[in-house]
Design a protein around this motif. Structure first.
Motif, PDB file in Angstrom:
ATOM      1  N   ASP A 618       1.050  23.560 -37.143  1.00  0.00           N
ATOM      2  CA  ASP A 618       1.713  22.255 -37.096  1.00  0.00           C
ATOM      3  C   ASP A 618       3.049  22.343 -37.818  1.00  0.00           C
ATOM      4  OD1 ASP A 618      -0.245  20.112 -35.969  1.00  0.00           O
ATOM      5  OD2 ASP A 618      -1.491  21.284 -37.332  1.00  0.00           O
ATOM      6  N   PHE A 619       4.089  21.869 -37.150  1.00  0.00           N
ATOM      7  CA  PHE A 619       5.420  21.803 -37.742  1.00  0.00           C
ATOM      8  C   PHE A 619       5.950  20.389 -37.534  1.00  0.00           C
ATOM      9  CE2 PHE A 619       4.719  26.116 -36.271  1.00  0.00           C
ATOM     10  CZ  PHE A 619       5.028  26.878 -37.390  1.00  0.00           C
ATOM     11  N   ASN A 620       6.545  19.830 -38.569  1.00  0.00           N
ATOM     12  CA  ASN A 620       7.176  18.523 -38.394  1.00  0.00           C
ATOM     13  C   ASN A 620       8.424  18.428 -39.249  1.00  0.00           C
ATOM     14  OD1 ASN A 620       6.362  16.919 -41.040  1.00  0.00           O
ATOM     15  ND2 ASN A 620       4.523  18.012 -40.342  1.00  0.00           N
ATOM     16  N   GLY A 621       9.405  17.734 -38.708  1.00  0.00           N
ATOM     17  CA  GLY A 621      10.669  17.549 -39.408  1.00  0.00           C
ATOM     18  C   GLY A 621      11.117  16.105 -39.312  1.00  0.00           C
ATOM     19  N   SER A 622      11.900  15.673 -40.260  1.00  0.00           N
ATOM     20  CA  SER A 622      12.425  14.308 -40.241  1.00  0.00           C
ATOM     21  C   SER A 622      13.864  14.312 -40.750  1.00  0.00           C
ATOM     22  CB  SER A 622      11.564  13.378 -41.092  1.00  0.00           C
ATOM     23  OG  SER A 622      11.468  13.843 -42.424  1.00  0.00           O
ATOM     24  N   TYR A 623      14.643  13.419 -40.168  1.00  0.00           N
ATOM     25  CA  TYR A 623      16.046  13.270 -40.550  1.00  0.00           C
ATOM     26  C   TYR A 623      16.289  11.814 -40.900  1.00  0.00           C
ATOM     27  CZ  TYR A 623      21.082  12.538 -40.007  1.00  0.00           C
ATOM     28  OH  TYR A 623      22.388  12.169 -40.207  1.00  0.00           O
ATOM     29  N   VAL A 624      16.978  11.584 -42.002  1.00  0.00           N
ATOM     30  CA  VAL A 624      17.366  10.236 -42.418  1.00  0.00           C
ATOM     31  C   VAL A 624      18.863  10.252 -42.685  1.00  0.00           C
ATOM     32  CG1 VAL A 624      17.079   8.407 -44.129  1.00  0.00           C
ATOM     33  CG2 VAL A 624      15.098   9.772 -43.425  1.00  0.00           C
ATOM     34  N   SER A 625      19.592   9.359 -42.024  1.00  0.00           N
ATOM     35  CA  SER A 625      21.039   9.304 -42.231  1.00  0.00           C
ATOM     36  C   SER A 625      21.355   8.631 -43.566  1.00  0.00           C
ATOM     37  CB  SER A 625      21.703   8.546 -41.088  1.00  0.00           C
ATOM     38  OG  SER A 625      21.310   7.181 -41.094  1.00  0.00           O
ATOM     39  N   HIS A 626      22.626   8.563 -43.917  1.00  0.00           N
ATOM     40  CA  HIS A 626      23.005   8.028 -45.221  1.00  0.00           C
ATOM     41  C   HIS A 626      22.572   6.563 -45.348  1.00  0.00           C
ATOM     42  CE1 HIS A 626      26.367   5.598 -43.686  1.00  0.00           C
ATOM     43  NE2 HIS A 626      26.479   5.123 -44.905  1.00  0.00           N
ATOM     44  N   VAL A 627      22.289   6.150 -46.584  1.00  0.00           N
ATOM     45  CA  VAL A 627      21.774   4.810 -46.876  1.00  0.00           C
ATOM     46  C   VAL A 627      22.613   4.202 -47.991  1.00  0.00           C
ATOM     47  CG1 VAL A 627      19.791   3.486 -47.705  1.00  0.00           C
ATOM     48  CG2 VAL A 627      19.422   5.467 -46.237  1.00  0.00           C
ATOM     49  N   TRP A 628      23.100   2.980 -47.773  1.00  0.00           N
ATOM     50  CA  TRP A 628      23.827   2.281 -48.831  1.00  0.00           C
ATOM     51  C   TRP A 628      22.850   1.854 -49.921  1.00  0.00           C
ATOM     52  CZ3 TRP A 628      28.815   2.710 -49.034  1.00  0.00           C
ATOM     53  CH2 TRP A 628      29.566   2.845 -47.858  1.00  0.00           C
ATOM     54  N   THR A 629      23.214   2.092 -51.188  1.00  0.00           N
ATOM     55  CA  THR A 629      22.407   1.632 -52.315  1.00  0.00           C
ATOM     56  C   THR A 629      23.133   0.590 -53.158  1.00  0.00           C
ATOM     57  OG1 THR A 629      23.215   3.486 -53.663  1.00  0.00           O
ATOM     58  CG2 THR A 629      21.129   3.786 -52.469  1.00  0.00           C
ATOM     59  N   ASN A 630      24.451   0.499 -52.990  1.00  0.00           N
ATOM     60  CA  ASN A 630      25.244  -0.485 -53.728  1.00  0.00           C
ATOM     61  C   ASN A 630      26.490  -0.784 -52.907  1.00  0.00           C
ATOM     62  OD1 ASN A 630      26.631  -2.085 -55.523  1.00  0.00           O
ATOM     63  ND2 ASN A 630      26.634  -0.616 -57.213  1.00  0.00           N
ATOM     64  N   VAL A 631      26.728  -2.058 -52.618  1.00  0.00           N
ATOM     65  CA  VAL A 631      27.897  -2.429 -51.811  1.00  0.00           C
ATOM     66  C   VAL A 631      28.823  -3.347 -52.600  1.00  0.00           C
ATOM     67  CG1 VAL A 631      26.780  -2.081 -49.589  1.00  0.00           C
ATOM     68  CG2 VAL A 631      26.565  -4.304 -50.720  1.00  0.00           C
ATOM     69  N   THR A 632      28.738  -3.317 -53.930  1.00  0.00           N
ATOM     70  CA  THR A 632      29.632  -4.105 -54.764  1.00  0.00           C
ATOM     71  C   THR A 632      31.053  -3.547 -54.655  1.00  0.00           C
ATOM     72  OG1 THR A 632      27.828  -4.482 -56.328  1.00  0.00           O
ATOM     73  CG2 THR A 632      30.052  -4.931 -57.109  1.00  0.00           C
ATOM     74  N   PRO A 633      32.059  -4.383 -54.422  1.00  0.00           N
ATOM     75  CA  PRO A 633      33.436  -3.872 -54.303  1.00  0.00           C
ATOM     76  C   PRO A 633      33.843  -3.060 -55.524  1.00  0.00           C
ATOM     77  CG  PRO A 633      33.325  -6.175 -53.643  1.00  0.00           C
ATOM     78  CD  PRO A 633      31.979  -5.842 -54.211  1.00  0.00           C
ATOM     79  N   GLY A 634      34.403  -1.905 -55.270  1.00  0.00           N
ATOM     80  CA  GLY A 634      34.826  -1.030 -56.342  1.00  0.00           C
ATOM     81  C   GLY A 634      33.739  -0.102 -56.840  1.00  0.00           C
ATOM     82  N   GLN A 635      32.498  -0.314 -56.395  1.00  0.00           N
ATOM     83  CA  GLN A 635      31.408   0.553 -56.827  1.00  0.00           C
ATOM     84  C   GLN A 635      30.393   0.708 -55.686  1.00  0.00           C
ATOM     85  OE1 GLN A 635      29.491  -0.697 -60.426  1.00  0.00           O
ATOM     86  NE2 GLN A 635      28.198   1.107 -60.563  1.00  0.00           N
ATOM     87  N   GLU A 636      30.882   1.114 -54.530  1.00  0.00           N
ATOM     88  CA  GLU A 636      30.006   1.314 -53.386  1.00  0.00           C
ATOM     89  C   GLU A 636      29.341   2.684 -53.488  1.00  0.00           C
ATOM     90  OE1 GLU A 636      32.225   0.690 -49.829  1.00  0.00           O
ATOM     91  OE2 GLU A 636      32.215  -1.491 -50.042  1.00  0.00           O
ATOM     92  N   ASP A 637      28.012   2.703 -53.387  1.00  0.00           N
ATOM     93  CA  ASP A 637      27.251   3.938 -53.519  1.00  0.00           C
ATOM     94  C   ASP A 637      26.339   4.101 -52.317  1.00  0.00           C
ATOM     95  OD1 ASP A 637      28.170   4.527 -56.232  1.00  0.00           O
ATOM     96  OD2 ASP A 637      26.926   2.822 -56.834  1.00  0.00           O
ATOM     97  N   SER A 638      26.111   5.360 -51.953  1.00  0.00           N
ATOM     98  CA  SER A 638      25.187   5.638 -50.860  1.00  0.00           C
ATOM     99  C   SER A 638      24.506   6.968 -51.107  1.00  0.00           C
ATOM    100  CB  SER A 638      25.901   5.652 -49.503  1.00  0.00           C
ATOM    101  OG  SER A 638      26.814   6.738 -49.433  1.00  0.00           O
ATOM    102  N   LEU A 639      23.352   7.146 -50.490  1.00  0.00           N
ATOM    103  CA  LEU A 639      22.625   8.407 -50.533  1.00  0.00           C
ATOM    104  C   LEU A 639      23.020   9.247 -49.332  1.00  0.00           C
ATOM    105  CD1 LEU A 639      19.055   7.055 -51.401  1.00  0.00           C
ATOM    106  CD2 LEU A 639      20.810   7.872 -52.983  1.00  0.00           C
ATOM    107  N   ASP A 640      23.122  10.542 -49.532  1.00  0.00           N
ATOM    108  CA  ASP A 640      23.478  11.442 -48.444  1.00  0.00           C
ATOM    109  C   ASP A 640      22.336  11.550 -47.440  1.00  0.00           C
ATOM    110  OD1 ASP A 640      25.918  11.961 -49.614  1.00  0.00           O
ATOM    111  OD2 ASP A 640      25.186  13.743 -50.685  1.00  0.00           O
ATOM    112  N   SER A 641      22.684  11.872 -46.210  1.00  0.00           N
ATOM    113  CA  SER A 641      21.677  12.132 -45.191  1.00  0.00           C
ATOM    114  C   SER A 641      20.989  13.463 -45.485  1.00  0.00           C
ATOM    115  CB  SER A 641      22.316  12.166 -43.803  1.00  0.00           C
ATOM    116  OG  SER A 641      23.302  13.184 -43.741  1.00  0.00           O
ATOM    117  N   TYR A 642      19.798  13.650 -44.904  1.00  0.00           N
ATOM    118  CA  TYR A 642      19.069  14.896 -45.155  1.00  0.00           C
ATOM    119  C   TYR A 642      18.068  15.167 -44.046  1.00  0.00           C
ATOM    120  CZ  TYR A 642      15.275  11.815 -46.725  1.00  0.00           C
ATOM    121  OH  TYR A 642      14.300  10.851 -46.781  1.00  0.00           O
TER     122      TYR A 642
END
Length: 692
Positions: A618-642
């Motif tokens: 059995d082999f399985n893989g998953s991909y998740v694109s980038h996700v915003w974690t903070n959208v406050t102006p001047g401090q926008e943060d996101s997680l990288d895709s993997y």
């Protein structure tokens, strides 16, 4: 945006494996909420994914959270309190009704529980119903329903056991036994797991974080740079868990079924610190603890289930349940875990029941009435020098549903429910804010006790063509009453608002599935969610008002698509793709982006059984694109895709024994579940299982 919706359709597939296995157990049929023997059910008008026991085994998923992480449209993360949380199409776990055998499962303050505390050893299948679940499930189904169906015995006695080992002194043992003797049934399961912790990826970037200390006095703040994690084994990630359950039933005849289920779950675990920043607060509140441990995370309960056919046209199905939950969080002065700063505790119980009346006046029509009612009690203390704060609430629902098939192969379902929620007790501790006596207990205050109600509906239809192509569509209005945390939590003067309104969502789905001979099956579904009065925990960044508020409105649209292929004997290939576009449309928004929702997600898997030797790979893989974690102006943060890849190889030895090895995060990719919460690196498991 429209073009990107449809470009990747050719890459997609359903999640569940096809076919049944000779497993020695069967799903507990009273675990389903909707009773209508040999007829279509509501899940056939909604986007539905089913995770079977075979799926769980193939992915070597030990917990419900791990099993759900491979389902389309589902995102599983681990963050504060080392607790797994689930979101579906952007709805967080508190907006989704989680059930075990049709009984609600949650902790009363946050409206969620750690799904890593539930072992998969006793699970026959997991149903994920999105968009338009039946009104008979009761209140708080805004984002859908996840119903965990457990096992019960077949006619043949069954016994199984397994033992696994992994790195860092990790091992896991499980045993199950079930039997049917005449009209009597029983099923027993026990699981024990202990670990010294888990490893980070070798690519983990060691970095300095910020320690903010209000320990001496909340306005005497000190800030210092500190490395909270230096790689290798994740600090404070050890755990020990046990699951024990038993079901005992009697079925005098095919029209009568009565069961009692008992369960006990306990977990002790470390709480790895955030790697970017932590705070230590003056008494009695210690939030974002620098070093903490959960010495007990316990649940036990008893469920009673019954089904009785009174006539050819009338069936009654009822449930009664009583569950208790407690957990503690110890906060320490430093990583040595020697000096305790505070010991906080939760003590909860929920008790209630449901009744469903299924009346079929004619062969093509079925009318169902559902009643559900439960009471919640929550007690908490921020530190042991204080008395317990007390909260009590009640939630109820009355639903009426009609399913008819007057036209051959066409099923139409419509339902309407009245849901209500009432807080009857809310007592909060009051402590001193004076410099010399800061944190001293002064007394308790009675808080405003809200009550709220909603009318929800759902309507949908599905049609089955002669070539087994199925099309379906649905529309539903679903709601979620505020959690106690949103109403009353007090970390500072601005947190908690007992006047919050319930969240509502208008959900629309349309989909189709079709087999292509015996070598392929394909599914495709569109979804659209318009959310009103969404409770935003960060309040308004524009005004600086950070207590929870209701905002209008958030819109989420997207699709799920999937394909399952059987190109040659003993080879199964599958993939699914979920596209989700979320937009904040509220007046006070600081950004159009919405946090926590990946735009794109893939799941890929392959299973092949070697001829003659029957080795299963059995082999399985998953991909998740980038996700915003903070959208406050001047401090926008996101997680990288993997990308994340897992594998398992199983070798049977005769009819009763299997040996297997499994690898999680096979290529040791570094990724984060949330800001400052790195995920697990590569790990290997090896084990043996026996059954007879």
């Amino acid at each position: 945006m429209i073009a990107s919706l449809f470009i990747p359709i050719f890459l997609t597939v359903p999640f569940a494996y096809s076919g049944a296995s000779d497993s020695g157990f069967q799903p507990f049929d009273l675990g389903e909420v909707v009773v209508s023997a040999d007829r279509e059910r509501e899940k056939n008008i909604a986007i539905t994914n089913e995770i079977t026991a075979d799926d769980i085994k193939a992915t070597n998923s030990h917990t419900v959270a791990e099993a759900l992480s491979r389902a389309p449209g589902v995102r599983v993360t681990t963050g504060a309190k080392n607790q797994a949380t689930v979101s579906i199409h952007g709805f967080d776990q508190s907006q989704i009704l989680f059930m075990i055998d049709g009984v609600p499962y949650y902790e009363t303050k946050f409206g969620i529980l750690d799904l890593n505390s539930i072992s998969t050893d006793n699970i026959a299948r997991i149903e994920i119903i999105k968009g338009a679940p039946s009104v008979l499930y009761g209140a708080n189904t805004m984002g859908g329903v996840v119903n965990i169906i457990t096992k019960k015995p077949t006619e043949k006695p069954f016994t199984s056991a397994s033992f696994e080992v992994s790195g860092n002194d990790t091992y896991r043992a499980s045993a199950s036994h079930g039997m049917k003797v005449g009209m009597f049934h029983y099923w027993l399961n026990y699981m024990y797991e202990k670990s010294g912790g888990w490893d980070l990826s070798d690519d983990y970037p060691v970095k300095e974080g910020t320690l903010t200390d209000f320990h001496e006095f909340p306005y005497n703040k000190t800030t210092s740079a500190k490395v909270f994690e230096d790689g290798g084994k994740r600090y404070n990630s050890d755990y020990e868990t046990q699951n024990l359950s038993g079901r005992f039933g009697i079925e005098p005849n095919k029209d009568s079924q009565y069961y009692m289920t008992l369960f006990y779950r306990t977990k002790e675990k470390g709480v790895p610190s955030n790697t970017e920043g932590n705070q230590v607060w003056a008494r009695p509140v210690f939030s974002q603890f620098y070093a903490s441990y959960i010495p007990d995370y316990d649940e036990w309960g008893v469920d009673l289930d019954g089904r009785q056919r009174l006539s050819d046209k009338l069936v009654l199905k009822g449930k009664l349940f009583y569950h208790r939950h407690k957990d503690s969080l110890y906060a320490y002065e430093d990583p040595s875990l020697d000096d305790v700063l505070a010991k906080s505790h939760y003590k909860d119980y929920l008790a209630g029941g449901s009744l469903i009346v299924d009346f079929q006046p004619v062969s093509w029509d079925s009318v169902r009435l559902g009643l559900s009612y439960r009471g919640d009690s929550h007690k908490e203390v921020a530190d042991e020098y204080l008395p317990y704060e007390k909260y009590r609430s009640y939630t109820g629902s009355i639903g009426l549903e009609n399913e008819f098939t007057l036209i051959k192969n066409l099923t139409v379902v419509a339902g309407l429910s009245y849901d209500w929620y009432e807080v009857t007790e809310a007592k909060r501790n009051v402590t001193s804010t004076e410099t010399a006596t800061y944190g001293d207990y002064l007394g308790q205050e009675d808080l405003y006790q809200p009550n709220d109600d909603d009318i929800n509906y759902m309507i949908g239809a599905n049609y089955l063509f002669s070539d087994n192509t199925k099309i379906y569509a649905s529309a539903a209005r679903k709601s979620r009453f505020p959690t106690l945390r949103s109403l009353y939590n007090k970390l500072d003067a601005n947190w908690g608002d007992p006047h919050l309104k319930s969240e509502k969502s208008n959900n629309y789905t349309i989909g189709a599935s079709r087999p292509f001979g015996s070598f392929m099956r394909a599914d495709f579904a569109l979804f659209w969610h318009d959310i009103k009065d969404k409770i935003s925990s960060t309040g308004s960044a524009k005004t600086g008002d950070y207590h929870p508020i209701n905002i209008d409105g958030v819109r989420t649209i997207g699709y799920e698509a999937g394909v399952e292929l059987y190109p040659v004997d003993k080879l199964i290939l599958r993939a699914d793709y979920t596209y989700t576009y979320a937009k904040d449309r509220s007046e006070d928004r600081v950004s159009d982006d919405v946090t926590g929702i990946p735009r794109r997600a893939f799941n890929l898997s392959a299973q092949y059984t070697l001829p003659s030797v029957n080795t299963k790979m059995d082999f399985n893989g998953s991909y998740v694109s980038h996700v915003w974690t903070n959208v406050t102006p001047g401090q926008e943060d996101s997680l990288d895709s993997y990308w994340l890849w897992n594998a398992k190889v199983t070798q049977p030895m005769g009819k009763h024994v299997e040996f297997y090895v499994a690898a999680n995060n096979l290529f040791d990719n570094y990724y984060e579940w949330g800001d400052g919460y790195p995920a697990q690196g590569r790990s290997f498991w090896s084990g043996v299982s026996v059954k007879f």
